[in-house]
Design a protein around this motif. Structure first.
Motif, PDB file in Angstrom:
ATOM      1  N   THR A  34       0.828  -1.222   0.000  1.00 35.37           N
ATOM      2  CA  THR A  34       0.000   0.000   0.000  1.00 35.37           C
ATOM      3  C   THR A  34       0.859   1.268   0.000  1.00 35.37           C
ATOM      4  OG1 THR A  34      -0.233   0.109   2.413  1.00 35.37           O
ATOM      5  CG2 THR A  34      -1.878  -1.186   1.206  1.00 35.37           C
ATOM      6  N   GLY A  35       2.080   1.179   0.531  1.00 38.20           N
ATOM      7  CA  GLY A  35       2.977   2.338   0.492  1.00 38.20           C
ATOM      8  C   GLY A  35       3.298   2.717  -0.946  1.00 38.20           C
ATOM      9  N   TYR A  38       0.738   5.093  -2.399  1.00 35.37           N
ATOM     10  CA  TYR A  38       0.923   6.507  -2.024  1.00 35.37           C
ATOM     11  C   TYR A  38       2.154   7.083  -2.733  1.00 35.37           C
ATOM     12  CZ  TYR A  38      -2.660   5.636   1.411  1.00 35.37           C
ATOM     13  OH  TYR A  38      -3.851   5.308   2.004  1.00 35.37           O
ATOM     14  N   ARG A  39       3.173   6.255  -2.919  1.00 43.67           N
ATOM     15  CA  ARG A  39       4.371   6.703  -3.634  1.00 43.67           C
ATOM     16  C   ARG A  39       4.022   7.052  -5.082  1.00 43.67           C
ATOM     17  NH1 ARG A  39       9.587   5.485  -1.557  1.00 43.67           N
ATOM     18  NH2 ARG A  39       9.417   4.751   0.575  1.00 43.67           N
ATOM     19  N   VAL A 104       6.541  11.765  -0.050  1.00 42.68           N
ATOM     20  CA  VAL A 104       5.367  10.888   0.027  1.00 42.68           C
ATOM     21  C   VAL A 104       4.500  11.105   1.274  1.00 42.68           C
ATOM     22  CG1 VAL A 104       6.693   8.904   0.921  1.00 42.68           C
ATOM     23  CG2 VAL A 104       4.554   8.516  -0.263  1.00 42.68           C
ATOM     24  N   SER A 105       5.115  11.429   2.416  1.00 47.68           N
ATOM     25  CA  SER A 105       4.296  11.609   3.627  1.00 47.68           C
ATOM     26  C   SER A 105       3.352  12.805   3.496  1.00 47.68           C
ATOM     27  CB  SER A 105       5.176  11.793   4.859  1.00 47.68           C
ATOM     28  OG  SER A 105       5.742  10.566   5.208  1.00 47.68           O
ATOM     29  N   SER A 108       0.525  11.423   1.398  1.00 47.10           N
ATOM     30  CA  SER A 108      -0.297  10.389   2.052  1.00 47.10           C
ATOM     31  C   SER A 108      -1.087  10.944   3.234  1.00 47.10           C
ATOM     32  CB  SER A 108       0.580   9.215   2.511  1.00 47.10           C
ATOM     33  OG  SER A 108       1.443   9.627   3.548  1.00 47.10           O
ATOM     34  N   ARG A 114      -6.100   9.459   0.710  1.00 52.69           N
ATOM     35  CA  ARG A 114      -6.251   8.254   1.525  1.00 52.69           C
ATOM     36  C   ARG A 114      -7.573   7.556   1.219  1.00 52.69           C
ATOM     37  NH1 ARG A 114      -2.155   7.693   4.649  1.00 52.69           N
ATOM     38  NH2 ARG A 114      -3.028   5.751   5.388  1.00 52.69           N
ATOM     39  N   GLY A 134       1.647  -1.724   5.241  1.00 56.39           N
ATOM     40  CA  GLY A 134       1.390  -0.286   5.234  1.00 56.39           C
ATOM     41  C   GLY A 134       1.493   0.321   6.618  1.00 56.39           C
ATOM     42  N   ARG A 135       0.611   1.274   6.904  1.00 57.56           N
ATOM     43  CA  ARG A 135       0.644   1.969   8.187  1.00 57.56           C
ATOM     44  C   ARG A 135      -0.688   1.853   8.934  1.00 57.56           C
ATOM     45  NH1 ARG A 135       4.573   2.419   5.614  1.00 57.56           N
ATOM     46  NH2 ARG A 135       6.324   3.877   5.799  1.00 57.56           N
ATOM     47  N   ASP A 136      -1.770   1.683   8.174  1.00 56.72           N
ATOM     48  CA  ASP A 136      -3.105   1.709   8.780  1.00 56.72           C
ATOM     49  C   ASP A 136      -3.926   0.492   8.377  1.00 56.72           C
ATOM     50  OD1 ASP A 136      -3.312   2.328   6.101  1.00 56.72           O
ATOM     51  OD2 ASP A 136      -4.944   3.751   6.366  1.00 56.72           O
ATOM     52  N   ILE A 137      -3.266  -0.595   8.018  1.00 56.45           N
ATOM     53  CA  ILE A 137      -4.012  -1.756   7.510  1.00 56.45           C
ATOM     54  C   ILE A 137      -4.828  -2.401   8.640  1.00 56.45           C
ATOM     55  CG2 ILE A 137      -3.880  -3.938   6.229  1.00 56.45           C
ATOM     56  CD1 ILE A 137      -2.807  -1.429   4.699  1.00 56.45           C
ATOM     57  N   ARG A 185       9.693  10.752   8.304  1.00 53.93           N
ATOM     58  CA  ARG A 185       8.485  10.049   7.854  1.00 53.93           C
ATOM     59  C   ARG A 185       7.762   9.389   9.025  1.00 53.93           C
ATOM     60  NH1 ARG A 185       8.611   6.091   3.548  1.00 53.93           N
ATOM     61  NH2 ARG A 185      10.839   5.775   3.767  1.00 53.93           N
ATOM     62  N   ASP A 189       4.066  10.254   9.844  1.00 55.97           N
ATOM     63  CA  ASP A 189       3.087   9.157   9.762  1.00 55.97           C
ATOM     64  C   ASP A 189       2.366   8.930  11.093  1.00 55.97           C
ATOM     65  OD1 ASP A 189       3.855   8.800   7.132  1.00 55.97           O
ATOM     66  OD2 ASP A 189       5.176   7.095   7.544  1.00 55.97           O
ATOM     67  N   ARG A 192       0.010  12.488  11.848  1.00 54.10           N
ATOM     68  CA  ARG A 192      -0.973  13.085  10.933  1.00 54.10           C
ATOM     69  C   ARG A 192      -2.389  12.862  11.467  1.00 54.10           C
ATOM     70  NH1 ARG A 192       0.243   8.517   6.868  1.00 54.10           N
ATOM     71  NH2 ARG A 192      -1.181   6.955   7.665  1.00 54.10           N
TER      72      ARG A 192
HETATM   73  O1   DC Z   1       5.924   1.709   3.138  1.00 48.48           O
HETATM   74  P1   DC Z   1       6.501   2.902   2.368  1.00 48.48           P
HETATM   75  O2   DC Z   1       7.719   3.492   2.997  1.00 48.48           O
HETATM   76  O3   DC Z   1       6.703   2.588   0.917  1.00 48.48           O
HETATM   77  O4   DC Z   1       5.344   4.019   2.436  1.00 48.48           O
HETATM   78  C1   DC Z   1       5.494   5.265   1.837  1.00 48.48           C
HETATM   79  C2   DC Z   1       4.722   6.308   2.621  1.00 48.48           C
HETATM   80  O5   DC Z   1       3.324   6.113   2.446  1.00 48.48           O
HETATM   81  C3   DC Z   1       4.979   6.323   4.115  1.00 48.48           C
HETATM   82  O6   DC Z   1       5.832   7.402   4.486  1.00 48.48           O
HETATM   83  C4   DC Z   1       3.632   6.491   4.746  1.00 48.48           C
HETATM   84  C5   DC Z   1       2.630   6.304   3.659  1.00 48.48           C
HETATM   85  N1   DC Z   1       1.719   5.175   3.879  1.00 48.48           N
HETATM   86  C6   DC Z   1       0.551   5.427   4.520  1.00 48.48           C
HETATM   87  O7   DC Z   1       0.315   6.546   4.953  1.00 48.48           O
HETATM   88  N2   DC Z   1      -0.358   4.427   4.675  1.00 48.48           N
HETATM   89  C7   DC Z   1      -0.107   3.209   4.219  1.00 48.48           C
HETATM   90  N3   DC Z   1      -1.027   2.242   4.375  1.00 48.48           N
HETATM   91  C8   DC Z   1       1.123   2.927   3.574  1.00 48.48           C
HETATM   92  C9   DC Z   1       2.030   3.937   3.439  1.00 48.48           C
END
Ligand code: DC
Length: 234
Positions: A34-35, A38-39, A104-105, A108, A114, A134-137, A185, A189, A192
């Motif tokens: 999922t990152g 956003y990238r 990217v942050s 995102s 989102r 990811g971050r919020d899965i 980041r 992250d 936010r």
């Molecule tokens: O996992 P990554 O480093 O490729 O993710 C890139 C950016 O995307 C990271 O700084 C935070 C954001 N991100 C997010 O907000 N939510 C996600 N589910 C995955 C990534």
């Protein structure tokens, strides 16, 4: 056979994608990075000059462009991984550059970005049999995921791993620059407003500072077995 959803969340460069890919391969599941999604949006914003001289994005331009941003994945049979496409063009290499990592942050954290990405992720994972990193899965995208992992590692170990990864692709940046990018980041992250990175209450924490790829995979497979989540063959 019963299929589950596996959520792998955590800080930047903690080996989430390495573990998620290995798990997906072992279980015959789909892997969703999922990152990378956003990238890809950040790359679109960079390519269209949506950042001002101070590096701030023009949020309205990003939001207005969302209908024209199509993020998808294509399977690369040669290295057996899925690669990211932006409007049909493979951008897997470009989205890993520091130019994109730096921005990217900011992208995102935009609510509308989102919403679009999360809807896509839910659609891609609706039939289970997926590993998403990811971050919020585990907290937002699939709060009912049967297995939630939260990954962390020492900052210097993470910076060194990122340095090795970038160098192997011919992209040279100092460890210090990479470390600062990771720390920034992580801060962005976790602070936010929209679905910040937090550990889901029922997530299992994995600190892989001293674990090899094989050891962390073995640990999670044992976890799946011990929790009777699915029956593992072999
Ligand atoms: O996992 P990554 O480093 O490729 O993710 C890139 C950016 O995307 C990271 O700084 C935070 C954001 N991100 C997010 O907000 N939510 C996600 N589910 C995955 C990534």
């Amino acid at each position: 056979m019963q299929k589950i959803t596996i959520a792998v969340d955590g800080y930047s460069s903690c080996g989430k994608s390495t573990l998620a890919k290995a798990l997906a391969q072992k279980l015959g599941y789909n892997y969703i990075d999922t990152g990378a999604m956003y990238r890809a949006v950040a790359l679109f914003a960079l390519n269209n000059n949506y950042f001002d001289a101070k590096g701030k994005p023009n949020i309205d331009s990003v939001i207005n462009s969302l209908p024209n941003i199509n993020v998808s994945f294509t399977f690369n049979a040669a290295n057996k991984t899925s690669e990211t496409c932006l409007n049909g063009i493979n951008v897997e290499r470009e989205i890993r550059s520091m130019r994109v990592s730096d921005k990217v942050s900011l992208i995102s954290s935009i609510k509308e970005v989102r919403e679009k990405m999360v809807a896509l992720q839910r659609e891609m994972g609706k039939n289970k049999g997926v590993v998403l990193d990811g971050r919020d899965i585990g907290t937002n995208v699939f709060p009912d995921a049967e297995l939630k992992l939260f990954m962390t590692a020492d900052t210097l170990v993470r910076a060194q791993r990122r340095f090795d990864e970038l160098s192997s692709k011919g992209q040279y940046h100092s460890i210090e620059e990479i470390k600062l990018n990771l720390q920034k980041r992580d801060y962005d992250d976790t602070h936010r407003k929209e679905n910040p990175l937090t550990r889901a209450k029922n997530a299992v924490v994995i600190d892989n500072s001293d674990l090899s790829r094989e050891q962390q995979l073995e640990f999670v497979l044992k976890l799946i077995n011990d929790l009777h989540l699915i029956t593992l063959t072999e």
